[in-house]
Design a protein around this motif. Structure first.
Motif, mmCIF file in Angstrom:
data_model
loop_
_atom_site.group_PDB
_atom_site.id
_atom_site.type_symbol
_atom_site.label_atom_id
_atom_site.label_comp_id
_atom_site.label_asym_id
_atom_site.label_seq_id
_atom_site.Cartn_x
_atom_site.Cartn_y
_atom_site.Cartn_z
ATOM 1 N N UNK A 21 0.769 -1.138 -0.059
ATOM 2 C CA UNK A 21 0.080 0.049 -0.061
ATOM 3 C C UNK A 21 0.800 1.223 0.196
ATOM 4 N N UNK A 22 0.402 2.401 -0.757
ATOM 5 C CA UNK A 22 1.167 3.496 -0.681
ATOM 6 C C UNK A 22 0.711 4.218 0.357
ATOM 7 N N UNK A 23 1.802 4.864 1.118
ATOM 8 C CA UNK A 23 1.676 5.742 2.367
ATOM 9 C C UNK A 23 1.402 7.196 2.144
ATOM 10 N N UNK A 24 0.796 8.044 2.817
ATOM 11 C CA UNK A 24 0.734 9.441 2.719
ATOM 12 C C UNK A 24 2.148 9.840 2.972
ATOM 13 N N UNK A 25 3.039 9.249 3.706
ATOM 14 C CA UNK A 25 4.609 9.829 3.696
ATOM 15 C C UNK A 25 5.523 9.857 2.457
ATOM 16 N N UNK A 26 4.825 8.969 1.786
ATOM 17 C CA UNK A 26 5.407 8.859 0.294
ATOM 18 C C UNK A 26 5.285 10.099 -0.596
ATOM 19 N N UNK A 27 4.188 10.841 -0.233
ATOM 20 C CA UNK A 27 3.781 11.861 -1.169
ATOM 21 C C UNK A 27 3.589 12.935 -0.420
ATOM 22 N N UNK A 28 3.655 13.259 0.958
ATOM 23 C CA UNK A 28 3.480 14.370 1.630
ATOM 24 C C UNK A 28 4.790 15.455 1.241
ATOM 25 N N UNK A 29 4.286 16.637 1.488
ATOM 26 C CA UNK A 29 5.300 17.796 1.231
ATOM 27 C C UNK A 29 6.164 17.895 2.874
ATOM 28 N N UNK A 30 7.663 17.875 2.698
ATOM 29 C CA UNK A 30 8.099 17.905 3.839
ATOM 30 C C UNK A 30 8.886 19.357 4.086
ATOM 31 N N UNK A 31 9.032 20.152 2.896
ATOM 32 C CA UNK A 31 9.524 21.300 3.255
ATOM 33 C C UNK A 31 8.314 22.253 3.091
ATOM 34 N N UNK A 32 7.649 22.940 4.274
ATOM 35 C CA UNK A 32 6.660 23.618 4.217
ATOM 36 C C UNK A 32 7.086 25.163 4.392
ATOM 37 N N UNK A 33 6.220 26.058 4.233
ATOM 38 C CA UNK A 33 6.037 27.196 4.505
ATOM 39 C C UNK A 33 5.276 27.266 5.666
ATOM 40 N N UNK A 34 5.743 27.785 6.800
ATOM 41 C CA UNK A 34 4.988 27.712 8.035
ATOM 42 C C UNK A 34 4.937 29.279 8.661
ATOM 43 N N UNK A 35 3.960 29.589 9.533
ATOM 44 C CA UNK A 35 3.821 30.732 10.025
ATOM 45 C C UNK A 35 3.854 30.662 11.512
#
Length: 155
Positions: A21-35
């Motif tokens: 099964x394909x996991x969310x962690x395989x496609x999530x964005x890790x470099x985020x713009x945060x506030x």
């Protein structure tokens, strides 16, 4: 006469990568713009336009998720400022961010995540591990995963 198979025994076949099964962690964005909660709304609006994003997580100094702010939250701020004829430059993220944030587990199957998007009407979900923000999955990320798989073994 029966048909003979020239294939070897199938009892001990190894699972291919397509069976996993394909996991969310395989496609999530890790470099985020945060506030940060003490930043001005105008800075958020500038960043949303500059980076062409529709929202972003709000974190504290320990990179713990404390909220999320979106285009809709900024539009609400603009509308309220105009309606009440109040200056728009003195409001911070904290006064307009959503504090009760739904998250998704990075180990969740991508198709279960797609279903969660449909049920919740959210456009993005942060992923938190051990109390820290580690990534974010968006509806667009789900679409990218589906295109990459192109219908092969929808598990």
């Amino acid at each position: 006469m029966g048909i003979k198979s020239f294939l070897a025994s199938r009892r001990n076949q190894k699972k291919s990568s397509e069976d996993i099964p394909v996991k969310v962690s395989d496609y999530m964005t890790r470099k985020l713009i945060t506030f940060r909660s003490d930043e001005k709304i105008e800075k958020v609006i500038d960043a949303l336009i500059k980076y062409r994003i529709s929202g972003a997580p709000v974190v504290n100094d320990k990179n713990e998720l404390i909220g999320i702010i979106s285009e809709g939250d900024c539009i609400k701020h603009i509308s309220e400022s105009r309606y009440y004829n109040m200056p728009a430059d003195n409001k911070t993220v904290e006064s307009h961010m959503i504090k009760n944030v739904d998250t998704i587990d990075g180990d969740m199957n991508i198709f279960d995540a797609a279903n969660k998007f449909l049920e919740s009407k959210h456009r993005r979900f942060p992923i938190v591990e051990n109390g820290k923000l580690v990534g974010q999955i968006s509806q667009k990320d789900i679409l990218k995963a589906a295109l990459k798989m192109k219908g092969q073994t929808w598990k």
